[in-house]
Design an enzyme around this catalytic site. Structure first.
Site, short mmCIF file in Angstrom:
data_model
loop_
_atom_site.label_atom_id
_atom_site.label_comp_id
_atom_site.label_asym_id
_atom_site.label_seq_id
_atom_site.Cartn_x
_atom_site.Cartn_y
_atom_site.Cartn_z
CB SER A 1 -0.95 0.08 1.13
OG SER A 1 -1.50 1.28 1.22
NE ARG A 2 -2.37 5.16 -2.59
CZ ARG A 2 -3.36 5.93 -2.60
NH1 ARG A 2 -3.32 7.04 -3.31
NH2 ARG A 2 -4.54 5.70 -1.97
CE LYS B 1 -14.38 -3.49 -14.15
NZ LYS B 1 -14.71 -2.69 -13.09
CE1 TYR C 1 -25.28 -5.66 -9.06
CE2 TYR C 1 -27.06 -7.21 -9.21
CZ TYR C 1 -25.71 -6.88 -9.20
OH TYR C 1 -24.83 -7.82 -9.52
N1 LIG Z 1 -13.60 -7.70 -11.09
C1 LIG Z 1 -14.37 -7.10 -10.18
O1 LIG Z 1 -15.46 -7.77 -9.77
C2 LIG Z 1 -14.14 -5.76 -9.74
C3 LIG Z 1 -15.17 -5.09 -8.80
C4 LIG Z 1 -14.81 -3.86 -8.43
C5 LIG Z 1 -13.55 -2.94 -9.06
N2 LIG Z 1 -12.85 -3.62 -9.79
C6 LIG Z 1 -11.87 -2.94 -10.41
O2 LIG Z 1 -10.86 -3.08 -9.52
C7 LIG Z 1 -9.80 -1.85 -9.56
C8 LIG Z 1 -10.25 -1.11 -8.16
O3 LIG Z 1 -11.51 -1.00 -7.76
P1 LIG Z 1 -11.83 -0.67 -6.09
O4 LIG Z 1 -13.36 -0.43 -6.08
O5 LIG Z 1 -11.40 -1.77 -5.58
O6 LIG Z 1 -11.01 0.64 -5.82
P2 LIG Z 1 -10.75 0.99 -4.31
O7 LIG Z 1 -11.20 0.32 -3.09
O8 LIG Z 1 -10.75 2.54 -4.42
O9 LIG Z 1 -8.92 0.80 -4.31
C9 LIG Z 1 -8.12 1.29 -5.20
C10 LIG Z 1 -6.80 1.09 -4.36
O10 LIG Z 1 -5.75 1.77 -5.33
C11 LIG Z 1 -4.81 2.30 -4.44
N3 LIG Z 1 -4.38 3.69 -5.05
C12 LIG Z 1 -3.48 4.30 -5.57
N4 LIG Z 1 -3.50 5.33 -6.07
C13 LIG Z 1 -4.76 5.90 -5.82
C14 LIG Z 1 -5.28 7.18 -5.91
N5 LIG Z 1 -4.58 8.06 -6.63
N6 LIG Z 1 -6.55 7.17 -5.45
C15 LIG Z 1 -7.30 6.09 -5.22
N7 LIG Z 1 -6.41 4.88 -4.71
C16 LIG Z 1 -5.38 4.78 -5.12
C17 LIG Z 1 -5.31 2.37 -3.18
O11 LIG Z 1 -4.37 1.31 -2.19
P3 LIG Z 1 -3.48 1.97 -1.52
O12 LIG Z 1 -3.86 3.04 -0.67
O13 LIG Z 1 -3.42 0.69 -0.51
O14 LIG Z 1 -2.25 2.06 -1.88
C18 LIG Z 1 -6.90 1.82 -3.03
O15 LIG Z 1 -7.17 1.15 -2.33
C19 LIG Z 1 -10.59 -1.14 -10.58
O16 LIG Z 1 -10.01 -1.32 -11.64
C20 LIG Z 1 -12.08 -1.74 -10.73
O17 LIG Z 1 -12.73 -1.39 -12.15
C21 LIG Z 1 -12.95 -5.00 -10.19
#
Ligand SMILES: NC(=O)c1ccc[n+]([C@@H]2O[C@H](COP(=O)([O-])OP(=O)(O)OC[C@H]3O[C@@H](n4cnc5c(N)ncnc54)[C@H](OP(=O)(O)O)[C@@H]3O)[C@@H](O)[C@H]2O)c1
Length: 318
Positions: free
Chosen positions: A33-34, A93, A230
């Site tokens: 993580s950052r 994705k 949904y």
């Molecule tokens: N396959 C699926 O079912 C599924 C479902 C939901 C999402 N996704 C995909 O997964 C990815 C993440 O989605 P999420 O909803 O899990 O996102 P999220 O909870 O916001 O997590 C993104 C992570 O990226 C890191 N990060 C690095 N730079 C960042 C910035 N500038 N702003 C915010 N976060 C930053 C953070 O980790 P640290 O703070 O720990 O560094 C954060 O926890 C996306 O590509 C999304 O489309 C896939």
């Protein structure tokens, strides 16, 4: 396959890391993580090492593959860094924001000799193979139309999906599933129309719709958004009947998804088998590496997907 994770993302914590613990072909080694404290909390939850900074995780020799669930605009840079560090990469994705970025990522995987895959885990749920069998058995006759919807209610205001600079927007978040599902069932497609509902404040699209067509003239109508009740489905409408899968993209592992079949004078609802698509994709990725598949085995799908998404955006912005 010894995995490290870049970022304490919600999808990692809620879905992928629990699934990795259920998957015997995968070992979760470390999460980065950052924020050091965040990495510590997540590592305690999943029994792996905590790493402060994504670069440091890539330096570890005990990490063979990386799961990359960062915001979409950061995928390109960290795919390249992970490949350069000699890791195989499973990317959430949308893997890329456009076709050029997708091609660059696939080329980088070939140059590094490491596997690159896009985590469309729904493709690894057994329900779609059951649909294939129904179609092959003539359940709907000859397919004339494909339709798919993925919509979710509004998200908290600070969510990455509302930030244009992070690759936000409904097309890249939920729309991409409907595009991938259309390719899965229809093969080659071109975009013939689209609309995107762009929020003037955030600059991201909150929903949209697209019309695609195969060279043979079968149409795919896709609808998506995140200010919607949904829905997560696809349907195939053929010369004899209609088939709809109700929980197409995110069925939990214990759920038996339903398929609704309608033919002349007959309606039927079948419960398909439950399956664990997150554990399946992690296992399939590990097996593909161990089997020595070419690093760009998914390359054509990755580039086709990004090109279709780019064309949907371009058409809407005309
Ligand atoms: N396959 C699926 O079912 C599924 C479902 C939901 C999402 N996704 C995909 O997964 C990815 C993440 O989605 P999420 O909803 O899990 O996102 P999220 O909870 O916001 O997590 C993104 C992570 O990226 C890191 N990060 C690095 N730079 C960042 C910035 N500038 N702003 C915010 N976060 C930053 C953070 O980790 P640290 O703070 O720990 O560094 C954060 O926890 C996306 O590509 C999304 O489309 C896939």
């Amino acid at each position: 396959m010894r995995f490290g994770v870049l970022g304490c993302a919600s999808i990692a914590r809620r879905r992928m890391l629990p699934a990795m613990l259920r998957q015997p072909r995968v070992e979760l080694v470390a999460v980065a993580s950052r924020d050091a404290a965040k990495a510590e909390r997540m590592s305690a939850e999943f029994g792996c090492a905590a790493v402060h900074g994504y670069g440091r995780l890539l330096e570890r020799d005990d990490v063979e593959a990386v799961y990359l669930p960062l915001p979409p605009s950061l995928h390109g840079e960290w795919i390249e860094a992970a490949l350069r560090a000699g890791k195989h990469v499973l990317v959430e994705k949308p893997l890329a924001l456009d076709a050029a970025q997708a091609r660059a990522a696939v080329d980088a995987a070939v140059a590094a000799g490491r596997l690159l895959a896009e985590s469309f885990m729904f493709l690894y749920h057994g329900q779609h193979a059951q649909v294939d069998r129904l179609l092959a058995g003539g359940a709907v006759g000859e397919v004339r139309l494909f339709a798919s919807q993925f919509g979710i209610p509004p998200l908290p205001p600070g969510d990455i999906r509302y930030q244009a600079g992070l690759g936000g927007g409904a097309l890249l978040d939920v729309g991409v599933y409907t595009v991938r599902a259309a390719s899965r069932f229809l093969g080659e497609l071109e975009v013939v129309g689209s609309v995107l509902d762009v929020d003037p404040v955030s600059g991201v699209d909150l929903g949209g719709s697209a019309l695609l067509r195969t060279p043979g003239g079968v149409a795919a109508h896709l609808q998506f958004g995140f200010r919607h009740g949904y829905r997560s489905n696809y349907a195939l409408w053929g010369s004899r009947g209609h088939l709809q899968v109700e929980r197409a993209f995110t069925p939990p592992p214990e759920l038996r998804p339903l398929v609704r079949l309608e033919t002349q004078g007959r309606r039927e609802v079948r419960a398909l088998g439950a399956d664990d698509q997150f554990a399946n994709i992690a296992g399939a990725f590990a097996s593909a590496v161990r089997d020595g598949v070419p690093p760009d085995v998914f390359g054509a799908d990755i580039v086709r997907q990004a090109a279709l998404v780019e064309a949907i955006r371009a058409f809407a912005e005309k």
